[in-house]
Design an enzyme around this catalytic site. Structure first.
Site, PDB file in Angstrom:
ATOM      1  N   ARG A  92      11.833  17.641 -18.536  1.00 20.52           N
ATOM      2  CA  ARG A  92      11.470  16.279 -18.136  1.00 20.52           C
ATOM      3  C   ARG A  92      11.927  15.997 -16.716  1.00 20.52           C
ATOM      4  NH1 ARG A  92      14.450  12.618 -22.495  1.00 20.52           N
ATOM      5  NH2 ARG A  92      12.725  11.194 -22.016  1.00 20.52           N
ATOM      6  N   HIS A 454      -0.305   2.791 -20.615  1.00 18.32           N
ATOM      7  CA  HIS A 454      -0.254   3.046 -19.173  1.00 18.32           C
ATOM      8  C   HIS A 454      -0.666   1.799 -18.387  1.00 18.32           C
ATOM      9  CE1 HIS A 454      -1.964   4.392 -15.295  1.00 18.32           C
ATOM     10  NE2 HIS A 454      -0.899   5.170 -15.289  1.00 18.32           N
ATOM     11  N   ARG A 560       1.890 -20.253  16.333  1.00 19.06           N
ATOM     12  CA  ARG A 560       1.024 -19.624  17.333  1.00 19.06           C
ATOM     13  C   ARG A 560       0.028 -20.684  17.800  1.00 19.06           C
ATOM     14  NH1 ARG A 560       0.882 -16.871  12.688  1.00 19.06           N
ATOM     15  NH2 ARG A 560       1.739 -14.778  12.583  1.00 19.06           N
ATOM     16  N   ARG A 616       5.280 -21.095  20.195  1.00 20.76           N
ATOM     17  CA  ARG A 616       5.027 -20.025  21.177  1.00 20.76           C
ATOM     18  C   ARG A 616       3.850 -20.412  22.057  1.00 20.76           C
ATOM     19  NH1 ARG A 616       3.005 -14.286  19.229  1.00 20.76           N
ATOM     20  NH2 ARG A 616       1.118 -15.496  18.879  1.00 20.76           N
ATOM     21  N   GLU A 745       9.647  -8.511  22.434  1.00 24.37           N
ATOM     22  CA  GLU A 745       8.568  -7.723  21.833  1.00 24.37           C
ATOM     23  C   GLU A 745       8.058  -6.645  22.772  1.00 24.37           C
ATOM     24  OE1 GLU A 745       5.265 -10.280  20.942  1.00 24.37           O
ATOM     25  OE2 GLU A 745       5.614 -11.517  22.709  1.00 24.37           O
ATOM     26  N   THR A 767       8.266  -8.296  16.024  1.00 17.00           N
ATOM     27  CA  THR A 767       8.300  -6.864  15.686  1.00 17.00           C
ATOM     28  C   THR A 767       6.917  -6.246  15.528  1.00 17.00           C
ATOM     29  OG1 THR A 767       8.762  -7.562  13.428  1.00 17.00           O
ATOM     30  CG2 THR A 767      10.605  -6.737  14.708  1.00 17.00           C
ATOM     31  N   CYS A 831      10.261 -12.741  13.804  1.00 14.06           N
ATOM     32  CA  CYS A 831       9.080 -13.447  13.319  1.00 14.06           C
ATOM     33  C   CYS A 831       7.886 -12.522  13.146  1.00 14.06           C
ATOM     34  CB  CYS A 831       8.724 -14.615  14.229  1.00 14.06           C
ATOM     35  SG  CYS A 831       8.246 -14.090  15.872  1.00 14.06           S
TER      36      CYS A 831
HETATM   37  P1  ADP Z   1       8.306   9.730 -18.790  1.00 13.57           P
HETATM   38  O1  ADP Z   1       9.298   9.680 -17.695  1.00 13.57           O
HETATM   39  O2  ADP Z   1       6.900   9.809 -18.319  1.00 13.57           O
HETATM   40  O3  ADP Z   1       8.565   8.686 -19.811  1.00 13.57           O
HETATM   41  P2  ADP Z   1       9.657  11.567 -20.526  1.00 13.57           P
HETATM   42  O4  ADP Z   1      10.364  12.734 -19.964  1.00 13.57           O
HETATM   43  O5  ADP Z   1      10.496  10.424 -20.897  1.00 13.57           O
HETATM   44  O6  ADP Z   1       8.516  11.137 -19.509  1.00 13.57           O
HETATM   45  O7  ADP Z   1       8.914  12.131 -21.768  1.00 13.57           O
HETATM   46  C1  ADP Z   1       7.599  11.944 -22.188  1.00 13.57           C
HETATM   47  C2  ADP Z   1       7.598  11.763 -23.692  1.00 13.57           C
HETATM   48  O8  ADP Z   1       8.157  12.902 -24.338  1.00 13.57           O
HETATM   49  C3  ADP Z   1       8.431  10.585 -24.140  1.00 13.57           C
HETATM   50  O9  ADP Z   1       7.775   9.934 -25.169  1.00 13.57           O
HETATM   51  C4  ADP Z   1       9.706  11.203 -24.615  1.00 13.57           C
HETATM   52  O10 ADP Z   1      10.345  10.415 -25.554  1.00 13.57           O
HETATM   53  C5  ADP Z   1       9.218  12.523 -25.196  1.00 13.57           C
HETATM   54  N1  ADP Z   1      10.273  13.519 -25.148  1.00 13.57           N
HETATM   55  C6  ADP Z   1      10.906  13.989 -24.069  1.00 13.57           C
HETATM   56  N2  ADP Z   1      11.871  14.873 -24.392  1.00 13.57           N
HETATM   57  C7  ADP Z   1      11.855  14.961 -25.727  1.00 13.57           C
HETATM   58  C8  ADP Z   1      12.643  15.700 -26.684  1.00 13.57           C
HETATM   59  N3  ADP Z   1      13.640  16.486 -26.296  1.00 13.57           N
HETATM   60  N4  ADP Z   1      12.354  15.542 -27.975  1.00 13.57           N
HETATM   61  C9  ADP Z   1      11.336  14.739 -28.375  1.00 13.57           C
HETATM   62  N5  ADP Z   1      10.573  14.012 -27.538  1.00 13.57           N
HETATM   63  C10 ADP Z   1      10.832  14.117 -26.228  1.00 13.57           C
HETATM   64 MG    MG Z   2      10.176   8.361 -20.710  1.00 13.46          MG
HETATM   65 MG    MG Z   3       3.437 -10.589  20.167  1.00 10.89          MG
END
Ligand code: ADP
Ligand code: MG
Ligand code: MG
EC number: 2.7.9.1
Length: 876
Positions: A92, A454, A560, A616, A745, A767, A831
């Site tokens: 991870r 997402h 301005r 200004r 400036e 700036t 500014c």
């Molecule tokens: P993100 O940063 O995108 O959340 P993660 O590294 O947390 O990615 O992991 C993606 C998914 O995989 C998550 O749902 C996490 O809980 C699961 N996961 C990661 N490591 C393990 C593990 N050792 N056992 C079970 N699930 C895991």
């Molecule tokens: Mg995660």
């Molecule tokens: Mg100027």
């Protein structure tokens, strides 16, 4: 020998820079005695080293990784690469700042055909074994070899169709085994070699892939949007697997200790039984609410709730957690301070203060100023909203009011936005590829996915309105249409989303401006208490000034005046002035402008109620004002008693090769002193009048001369201003005070600030121009090459948005250090656009500036950023 790898038992929460957010919190949870599958973290420094070594893991790092695997084997009693008792791991990523969805994770690493066969038999759970294996091939192919998810998903869909099932969980061990075979064939077809069977090779491949993902385009864009330096690198976590896919006594989920959308104090979350990893957020099945876990597994639920309390008390902030249940045993896989909407951030900060968990200063420090932006955007008009009937309802995943035209792809979103259209992106679900399109949209509507999908997570991070999981939509993405409540919607049709309630409306619902009240007001009150820098606004009109005052501005840092010349018939008089041949003609035209300009200033002073106003003097090159339309040229010629030809000759004579560095700023006042005279009269007369009407105010105009590079320029223009102003004041028998200062400036002004400070009552860093002139490229043309500069890692961000502290900042520092000793009364501000950028505001605080000035809607952001800077500087 440097230490590149830490076991979870060796780290803690203070080691975030080295271990990344995920790694340091896995270590901290281990220290707290929580059930965490054990493992180790490869440091962010190892990532940087990997890039320094030319994208190679050097021997020293490799050795420490392998040693740590041995330690993991001792802890778990399993063996990496063993056929009978294999240690399976996840690999991870985890940077210092959390970058959700930006980096990729691989699960079930360590499997191969031989091992999986034995595992299937010995475990008595062949479905689980083959599910792990097919997932591993899928993720490894996608993440390590960048084969892409699509082909695998198509194969799964085909299999489901053949078997007449709709869900992944309905596929049998045999189906999954067949799928694994198909996946490997697909891999071989795409890559040209067999899928790797050696676990060590798999592990190295995966670690390198995480390092590489630090540099993928999505990560680069996210970093730029969130001020995360490339140099930080990402850590890699290698962790023993906990299996949520072992059957009906296993599962996986995510939860927040408080509602990330509203901030309400209640456990929120979702889980899925017999599932693994991202299944919950990816929308493969509709997850269950966390409360339902109480019915499914009461003991596990109770344990989880206790852990939530422990974590919140420990971190003193809302936690966002991942967990997995392996055959009724709970494992914690991640915790972090949860991302939240601006509304939730304010509520949580206030609640934590009221609960006695944190101080006011901590509350101020924990709200991300960039987030406030969303609260300052318009909200739906309450009456119009009440009258409107929703055509659909789903999850209010990220609050805000969005109305716009429907588009169906991220690319369309970008294209329509570029044309200036307001758009709402409607998709089945979103994925990281859609980020740019999501950014372009006013709002996002998805058919699938829950509060942690997402779309929901990313939208909350961006502060974009999002309504997710509207299953009532019959979507036809391919043909860019959908049906909702019996109506067919096409690309370009208008729709409105309420991200708080999750309501979807047909057409456009009117919106109103936001106000600062409730928790927002409380936090801003605390911010004002702790900050030392003043916050002013850049405003040219009384309306803008009033808005800014409502938002807490303590004065105008930049008005301005040229903007005042465009409105109505003023432009005519101004054009006459420009097209005059003699001083007399010019003065006659200016006479017409004087009363209008004076009235503008009077209204501005009224709006500011005695707070300082910096005005200004005329700055842009004159060609910006002359007519281009034949008809306007004719009109001008007629009023001037000139021929069209004569006017055209004058216009042509104004042409400049490089207008940004041409006849503008104080240079105009040097060639046409009568302009400066007129502006001085307008400023002073207006001030005298308003001061007379409001004895209790202190009307104290600050006249600001632009584009000074040489002390003699300032002296020349100042003389005109002072003579004119003093004459006006004397004639009116007033005792009005006024100041004359300059913009800094032009780099030469910063370099000679000790001379300039002798004549200036104040400095104000412009700036925008200072950045342009320090780098030597135009802010209007930088767009042509900035992308290439990002790709080449020459720039990480746009220097016109985020101050270049190294170069431009050095000039600013120099100007302050040279100027203040010469003139102890000198007050100094900024500014440019940067005045509302939090990291730039912090820099200004370090320089000891008296104020920052920014556009009205950024005033609250600057107030909060200034407070955070003050609090941090006291902590250091
Ligand atoms: P993100 O940063 O995108 O959340 P993660 O590294 O947390 O990615 O992991 C993606 C998914 O995989 C998550 O749902 C996490 O809980 C699961 N996961 C990661 N490591 C393990 C593990 N050792 N056992 C079970 N699930 C895991
Ligand atoms: Mg995660
Ligand atoms: Mg100027």
């Amino acid at each position: 020998m440097a230490k590149w790898v830490y076991m979870f038992t060796e780290g803690n929460a203070t080691m975030r820079n080295l271990l990344g957010g995920k790694g340091c919190n896995l270590a901290e949870m281990t220290n707290l005695g929580l059930p965490v599958p054990q493992g180790f973290t490869i440091t962010t420094e190892a990532c940087t080293q990997y890039y320094e070594d030319g994208e190679k893991i050097n021997d020293e790092i490799m050795e420490q990784i392998m040693d740590s695997i041995v330690k993991m084997e001792e802890i778990t009693g399993k063996k990496f690469g063993d056929k009978e008792n294999p240690l399976l791991v996840s690999v991870r990523s985890g940077a210092r700042a959390s970058m959700p969805g930006m980096m990729d994770t691989i699960l079930n690493l360590g499997l191969n055909e031989e091992v999986v066969n034995i595992l299937a038999e010995k475990s008595g759970n062949p479905r689980w074994a083959w599910d792990c294996y097919r997932r591993f091939i899928q993720m490894y192919s996608d993440v390590v070899m960048e084969v892409g998810k699509k082909y695998f998903e198509e194969l799964i869909d085909k299999m489901k169709e053949e078997k007449g099932v709709t869900q992944d969980v309905d596929l049998t061990a045999e189906d999954l085994k067949v799928l694994a075979g198909q996946f490997k064939a697909e891999y071989k077809k795409m890559i040209g070699e067999d899928f790797p069977t050696d676990p060590k090779k798999q592990l190295i491949g995966a670690i390198k892939a995480v390092f590489r993902s630090w540099d993928n385009p999505r990560a680069n864009v996210y970093r730029r949007d969130n001020d995360i330096p490339y140099s930080w690198g990402t850590a890699v976590n290698v962790q023993m697997m906990a299996f949520g896919n072992m059957g009906d006594t296993s599962g996986t989920g995510v939860a927040f200790t408080r509602d990330p959308a509203t901030g309400e104090k209640k456990l929120m979350g979702e889980f899925l039984m017999n599932a693994q990893g991202e299944d919950v957020v990816a929308g493969v099945r509709t997850p269950q609410k966390i409360a339902q876990l109480q019915e499914v597994m009461p003991e596990v639920y109770k344990q989880f709730v206790d852990i939530c309390h422990t974590l919140e008390d420990h971190y003193r902030d809302m936690q966002d957690m991942e967990f997995t249940i392996e055959d009724r045993k709970l494992y914690m896989l991640q915790t972090r301070n949860g991302k939240r909407t601006a509304q939730a951030a304010l509520k949580i900060a206030c609640d934590l203060v009221d609960e006695g968990m944190i101080t006011e200063e901590k509350a101020v420090a924990m709200v991300d100023p960039r987030n406030l932006d969303t609260l300052l955007h318009p909200q739906f008009d309450a009456a119009a909203l009440k009258a409107a009937v929703p055509v659909g309802r789903a999850l209010g995943a990220s609050p805000g009011a969005a109305c716009g035209k429907i588009v169906f792809t991220a690319d369309d979103a970008k294209a329509w936005d570029a044309r200036g259209e307001k758009i709402v992106l409607v998709r089945l679900e979103t994925s990281p590829e859609d980020i740019e399109g999501m950014k372009a949209a006013q709002g996002i509507l998805t058919v699938r996915g829950g509060m942690t999908s997402h779309a929901a997570v990313v939208a909350r991070g961006m502060g974009t309105c999002c309504v997710s999981g509207c299953g009532d939509i019959a979507m036809d993405e391919a043909n860019k249409k959908f049906i909702l409540a019996g109506k067919e919607y096409h690309e370009g049709d208008a729709i409105s989303l309420d991200g708080s309630t999750g309501n979807i409306y047909d057409g456009i619902i009117p919106t109103v401006d936001a106000t600062i009240a409730g928790e927002f007001g409380r936090i801003m009150g605390w911010a004002d208490k702790y900050r030392t820098m003043k916050v002013r606004t850049n405003a040219d009109t009384p309306e803008d000034a009033k808005k800014a005052r409502e938002l807490g501005a303590e004065g105008i840092g930049l008005c301005r005046t040229e903007h005042m010349f465009f409105a109505g018939d003023r432009i005519d008089a101004f054009r006459e002035m420009i097209c005059s041949d003699t001083v007399e003609e010019r003065e006659k035209a200016l006479e017409k402008i004087l009363p209008v300009q004076q009235k503008d200033f009077e209204e501005l002073y009224e709006a500011l109620e005695g707070n300082p106003v910096t005005i200004r003097f005329l700055d842009p090159p004159l060609h910006e004002f002359v007519p281009t339309e034949e008809e306007d040229i004719k009109k001008l010629a007629d009023t001037q008693g000139k021929t069209v030809e004569q006017i055209k000759t004058i216009i042509d004579s104004l042409h400049e090769f490089n207008p940004m560095m041409g006849h503008r700023g104080c240079r105009l006042a040097v060639t046409y002193p009568e302009i400066a005279k007129m502006q001085t009269k307008a400023v002073i007369r207006a001030a005298i009048n308003v001061q007379k009407a409001h004895a209790d105010w202190e009307v104290n105009p600050e006249i600001m001369i632009p584009l000074i590079g040489d002390i003699k320029e300032l002296k020349f223009v100042k003389k005109i201003v002072v003579e004119t102003a003093d004459a006006e004041i004397a004639a009116a028998e007033s005792d009005l005070k006024y100041q004359v200062g300059t913009m800094i400036e032009v780099p030469r002004a910063a370099l000679t600030a000790d001379e300039i400070a002798k004549e200036a009552d104040f400095f104000c860093f412009g700036t925008n121009d200072l950045t342009q002139m320090t780098f030597g490229f135009s802010r209007d043309d930088a767009g042509k090459f900035l992308e290439s500069y990002y790709d080449a890692k020459i720039f990480e961000s746009d220097p016109f948005a985020k101050l270049d502290q190294t170069g431009v900042g050095k000039l600013m520092e120099m100007a302050v250090e040279l100027g203040k000793p010469v003139n102890p009364k000198l007050h100094v501000g900024i500014c440019g656009e940067h005045g509302g950028d939090p990291s730039s505001v912090e820099f200004c605080n370090t320089l000891g500036l008296d104020y920052v000035s920014c556009s009205p809607f950024r005033v609250p952001i600057a107030r909060l950023a200034a407070a955070q800077a003050a609090i941090r500087s006291r902590e250091d």
